[in-house]
Write a protein that holds these residues in place. Sequence first.
Motif, PDB file in Angstrom:
ATOM      1  N   LEU A 143       0.947  -1.258   0.098  1.00  0.00           N
ATOM      2  CA  LEU A 143       0.058   0.086  -0.061  1.00  0.00           C
ATOM      3  C   LEU A 143       0.876   1.223   0.061  1.00  0.00           C
ATOM      4  CD1 LEU A 143      -2.859  -0.955   2.403  1.00  0.00           C
ATOM      5  CD2 LEU A 143      -3.137  -0.684   0.105  1.00  0.00           C
ATOM      6  N   THR A 144       2.076   1.215   0.648  1.00  0.00           N
ATOM      7  CA  THR A 144       2.792   2.259   0.683  1.00  0.00           C
ATOM      8  C   THR A 144       3.483   2.607  -0.800  1.00  0.00           C
ATOM      9  OG1 THR A 144       3.674   1.678   2.982  1.00  0.00           O
ATOM     10  CG2 THR A 144       5.028   3.388   2.052  1.00  0.00           C
ATOM     11  N   ASP A 145       3.698   1.585  -1.339  1.00  0.00           N
ATOM     12  CA  ASP A 145       3.974   1.847  -2.779  1.00  0.00           C
ATOM     13  C   ASP A 145       3.175   2.594  -3.590  1.00  0.00           C
ATOM     14  OD1 ASP A 145       6.759   0.639  -2.278  1.00  0.00           O
ATOM     15  OD2 ASP A 145       6.228  -1.370  -3.109  1.00  0.00           O
ATOM     16  N   LYS A 146       1.927   2.062  -3.361  1.00  0.00           N
ATOM     17  CA  LYS A 146       0.994   2.455  -4.254  1.00  0.00           C
ATOM     18  C   LYS A 146       0.862   4.195  -3.697  1.00  0.00           C
ATOM     19  CE  LYS A 146      -2.065  -1.400  -5.203  1.00  0.00           C
ATOM     20  NZ  LYS A 146      -3.226  -2.015  -4.824  1.00  0.00           N
ATOM     21  N   LEU A 147       0.946   4.404  -2.509  1.00  0.00           N
ATOM     22  CA  LEU A 147       0.706   5.796  -1.892  1.00  0.00           C
ATOM     23  C   LEU A 147       1.791   6.518  -2.542  1.00  0.00           C
ATOM     24  CD1 LEU A 147      -0.964   7.926  -0.126  1.00  0.00           C
ATOM     25  CD2 LEU A 147       0.787   7.071   1.355  1.00  0.00           C
ATOM     26  N   LEU A 148       2.964   6.216  -2.659  1.00  0.00           N
ATOM     27  CA  LEU A 148       4.206   6.935  -3.054  1.00  0.00           C
ATOM     28  C   LEU A 148       3.840   7.125  -4.650  1.00  0.00           C
ATOM     29  CD1 LEU A 148       7.093   5.468  -1.327  1.00  0.00           C
ATOM     30  CD2 LEU A 148       6.261   7.685  -0.960  1.00  0.00           C
ATOM     31  N   LEU A 149       3.578   6.162  -5.299  1.00  0.00           N
ATOM     32  CA  LEU A 149       3.311   6.262  -6.869  1.00  0.00           C
ATOM     33  C   LEU A 149       2.236   7.517  -7.078  1.00  0.00           C
ATOM     34  CD1 LEU A 149       4.362   4.703  -9.195  1.00  0.00           C
ATOM     35  CD2 LEU A 149       2.395   3.502  -9.257  1.00  0.00           C
ATOM     36  N   ASN A 150       1.238   7.350  -6.229  1.00  0.00           N
ATOM     37  CA  ASN A 150      -0.004   8.364  -6.238  1.00  0.00           C
ATOM     38  C   ASN A 150       0.728   9.928  -5.946  1.00  0.00           C
ATOM     39  OD1 ASN A 150      -2.574   8.845  -6.896  1.00  0.00           O
ATOM     40  ND2 ASN A 150      -3.398   8.354  -4.904  1.00  0.00           N
ATOM     41  N   GLU A 151       1.457  10.112  -5.292  1.00  0.00           N
ATOM     42  CA  GLU A 151       2.021  11.028  -4.690  1.00  0.00           C
ATOM     43  C   GLU A 151       3.022  11.866  -6.004  1.00  0.00           C
ATOM     44  OE1 GLU A 151       1.788  13.238  -1.551  1.00  0.00           O
ATOM     45  OE2 GLU A 151       0.555  11.983  -0.913  1.00  0.00           O
ATOM     46  N   LYS A 152       3.674  10.950  -6.239  1.00  0.00           N
ATOM     47  CA  LYS A 152       4.634  11.319  -7.387  1.00  0.00           C
ATOM     48  C   LYS A 152       3.724  11.718  -8.722  1.00  0.00           C
ATOM     49  CE  LYS A 152       8.614   9.502  -9.475  1.00  0.00           C
ATOM     50  NZ  LYS A 152       9.470   8.376  -9.942  1.00  0.00           N
ATOM     51  N   GLU A 153       2.742  11.076  -9.106  1.00  0.00           N
ATOM     52  CA  GLU A 153       1.818  11.520 -10.148  1.00  0.00           C
ATOM     53  C   GLU A 153       1.426  12.888  -9.747  1.00  0.00           C
ATOM     54  OE1 GLU A 153      -0.893   8.427 -10.380  1.00  0.00           O
ATOM     55  OE2 GLU A 153       0.444   7.142 -11.683  1.00  0.00           O
ATOM     56  N   ARG A 154       0.601  13.262  -8.506  1.00  0.00           N
ATOM     57  CA  ARG A 154      -0.033  14.278  -8.219  1.00  0.00           C
ATOM     58  C   ARG A 154       1.063  15.503  -8.118  1.00  0.00           C
ATOM     59  NH1 ARG A 154      -1.515  14.712  -2.344  1.00  0.00           N
ATOM     60  NH2 ARG A 154      -1.779  12.578  -2.431  1.00  0.00           N
ATOM     61  N   GLY A 155       2.158  15.075  -7.788  1.00  0.00           N
ATOM     62  CA  GLY A 155       3.377  16.236  -7.809  1.00  0.00           C
ATOM     63  C   GLY A 155       3.755  16.605  -9.281  1.00  0.00           C
ATOM     64  N   ASN A 156       3.613  15.785 -10.128  1.00  0.00           N
ATOM     65  CA  ASN A 156       3.740  15.833 -11.600  1.00  0.00           C
ATOM     66  C   ASN A 156       2.726  17.125 -12.055  1.00  0.00           C
ATOM     67  OD1 ASN A 156       6.085  14.537 -11.506  1.00  0.00           O
ATOM     68  ND2 ASN A 156       5.068  12.835 -12.521  1.00  0.00           N
ATOM     69  N   SER A 157       1.370  16.620 -11.682  1.00  0.00           N
ATOM     70  CA  SER A 157       0.500  17.358 -12.341  1.00  0.00           C
ATOM     71  C   SER A 157       0.419  18.823 -11.546  1.00  0.00           C
ATOM     72  CB  SER A 157      -1.009  16.775 -11.886  1.00  0.00           C
ATOM     73  OG  SER A 157      -1.240  16.660 -10.570  1.00  0.00           O
ATOM     74  N   GLU A 158       0.892  19.087 -10.283  1.00  0.00           N
ATOM     75  CA  GLU A 158       1.034  20.218  -9.792  1.00  0.00           C
ATOM     76  C   GLU A 158       1.856  21.153 -10.394  1.00  0.00           C
ATOM     77  OE1 GLU A 158       1.914  19.770  -5.655  1.00  0.00           O
ATOM     78  OE2 GLU A 158      -0.095  19.444  -5.086  1.00  0.00           O
ATOM     79  N   LEU A 159       3.005  20.442 -10.856  1.00  0.00           N
ATOM     80  CA  LEU A 159       4.143  21.456 -11.806  1.00  0.00           C
ATOM     81  C   LEU A 159       3.504  22.038 -12.879  1.00  0.00           C
ATOM     82  CD1 LEU A 159       7.296  19.180 -11.105  1.00  0.00           C
ATOM     83  CD2 LEU A 159       6.794  21.828 -10.416  1.00  0.00           C
ATOM     84  N   SER A 160       2.631  21.145 -13.534  1.00  0.00           N
ATOM     85  CA  SER A 160       2.136  21.671 -14.809  1.00  0.00           C
ATOM     86  C   SER A 160       0.953  22.578 -14.711  1.00  0.00           C
ATOM     87  CB  SER A 160       1.642  20.326 -15.492  1.00  0.00           C
ATOM     88  OG  SER A 160       0.735  19.669 -14.977  1.00  0.00           O
ATOM     89  N   ASP A 161       0.658  22.712 -13.489  1.00  0.00           N
ATOM     90  CA  ASP A 161      -0.743  23.788 -13.178  1.00  0.00           C
ATOM     91  C   ASP A 161       0.091  24.902 -12.630  1.00  0.00           C
ATOM     92  OD1 ASP A 161      -3.052  24.740 -12.767  1.00  0.00           O
ATOM     93  OD2 ASP A 161      -3.736  23.361 -11.733  1.00  0.00           O
ATOM     94  N   HIS A 162       0.186  25.937 -13.393  1.00  0.00           N
ATOM     95  CA  HIS A 162       0.491  27.261 -12.778  1.00  0.00           C
ATOM     96  C   HIS A 162      -0.431  28.255 -12.163  1.00  0.00           C
ATOM     97  CE1 HIS A 162       4.269  26.357 -14.746  1.00  0.00           C
ATOM     98  NE2 HIS A 162       3.721  26.068 -15.920  1.00  0.00           N
ATOM     99  N   ASN A 163      -1.461  27.974 -12.443  1.00  0.00           N
ATOM    100  CA  ASN A 163      -2.746  28.744 -11.914  1.00  0.00           C
ATOM    101  C   ASN A 163      -2.962  28.584 -10.414  1.00  0.00           C
ATOM    102  OD1 ASN A 163      -2.866  30.156 -14.117  1.00  0.00           O
ATOM    103  ND2 ASN A 163      -4.558  28.450 -14.830  1.00  0.00           N
ATOM    104  N   LYS A 164      -2.536  27.376  -9.850  1.00  0.00           N
ATOM    105  CA  LYS A 164      -2.829  27.061  -8.559  1.00  0.00           C
ATOM    106  C   LYS A 164      -2.152  28.056  -7.575  1.00  0.00           C
ATOM    107  CE  LYS A 164      -5.128  22.795  -8.871  1.00  0.00           C
ATOM    108  NZ  LYS A 164      -5.184  21.343  -8.506  1.00  0.00           N
ATOM    109  N   PRO A 165      -2.666  28.239  -6.311  1.00  0.00           N
ATOM    110  CA  PRO A 165      -1.871  28.950  -5.318  1.00  0.00           C
ATOM    111  C   PRO A 165      -0.933  27.882  -4.574  1.00  0.00           C
ATOM    112  CG  PRO A 165      -4.075  28.372  -4.464  1.00  0.00           C
ATOM    113  CD  PRO A 165      -4.065  28.097  -5.925  1.00  0.00           C
TER     114      PRO A 165
END
Length: 319
Positions: free
Chosen positions: A176-198
């Motif tokens: 489950l931890t592996d899955k969570l880390l993977l999830n976090e990684k994906e989320r981080g990538n999407s945040e980088l590409s979204d410049h409008n967010k605070p």
Amino acid sequence: MAGRRVYGGSNMTAILQNEGIPCSAGALEALLSSSSCPSFYGSGSMVSFENVNGENTLDSFLRPLDQEEKEDEVLDDCFHQPEKKRRLRANQVQFLERNFEVENKLEPERKIQLAKDLGLQPRQVAIWFQNRRARWKTKQLEKDYETLKASYDSLKADCDSLLKEKEKLKTEVLSLTDKLLLNEKERGNSELSDHNKPPHSQPQKPASNSDSEQKVSNLPIMICKQEDISSAKSDIFDSDGPQYTEVGNSSMLEPANSSHVFEPDQSDLSQDEEDNLSKSLLPPSYNYPNFEDADYSNPPENSCNFGFTGEDQAFWFWS
DNA sequence: AAAGTCAAACCGATCC
DNA sequence: GGATCGGTTTGACTTT
């Protein structure tokens, strides 16, 4: 009677016979009546006859000594043989056993009475009770040992199954931890590409239909709730014996005597202590429970170590 | 007959 | 000081 003929007295009889001295009962009687053995009936010999045939003895219960035994005694006395150790007769022992069952201690009056009844020296009765108590204690110890061993075996079996369960859960947590880390990684990538967010906005909950991912994201929150902490603590770590008698499908043995179980020192927390502990576990100054402190660091050999290693702690409250 | 077991008796320490 | 206890010795008896 088996085994009652090998004493000094009998040997003496044999000697007398070898010497050509008649040693029949009649002859001995004659010897007795004419001999200088006045101490016979009141002698301090190991078996006193003064009551065996007397009015105070349990004639209905105890049979008189064999004539040959008397002869041995007489000869021992008259020839100043060292007193030989003699087993008490079966009916004497039986009588003593019955008395022992009633009361295993011996008051002086009772000792005198028993000695009188059995035709023994009071000291013999006292010694018999003394030895009997020792035998009883030995048997009791054996019984206690068997009980403890059964208790230990049962606890050991439960411990083993719990350890297996722990390993299983550990593996599950890892995946489950592996899955969570993977999830976090994906989320981080999407945040980088979204410049409008605070910059400090709450991370959006990842859209996931997976049950396991849902569990993972909820887990830290669940554990941080106070009641969950304290209940988890009391359910898992409060080793106050009988309360946690059900672990999975295997029921822990409930010892009749609490002294039969080993209690970790810190199992008995007061309510205040529990509250303080719970508070201390709360965020933001979040103190991870340190199981090393629970003095499980040096468990005895073959003992069940419910403590968690540092490695395990990482799985407990990963952030 | 040697080895093993059991129980009577003893001994020294301890308790009351 | 007597009773009790744990440990030991000793002798009777049994087993191998």
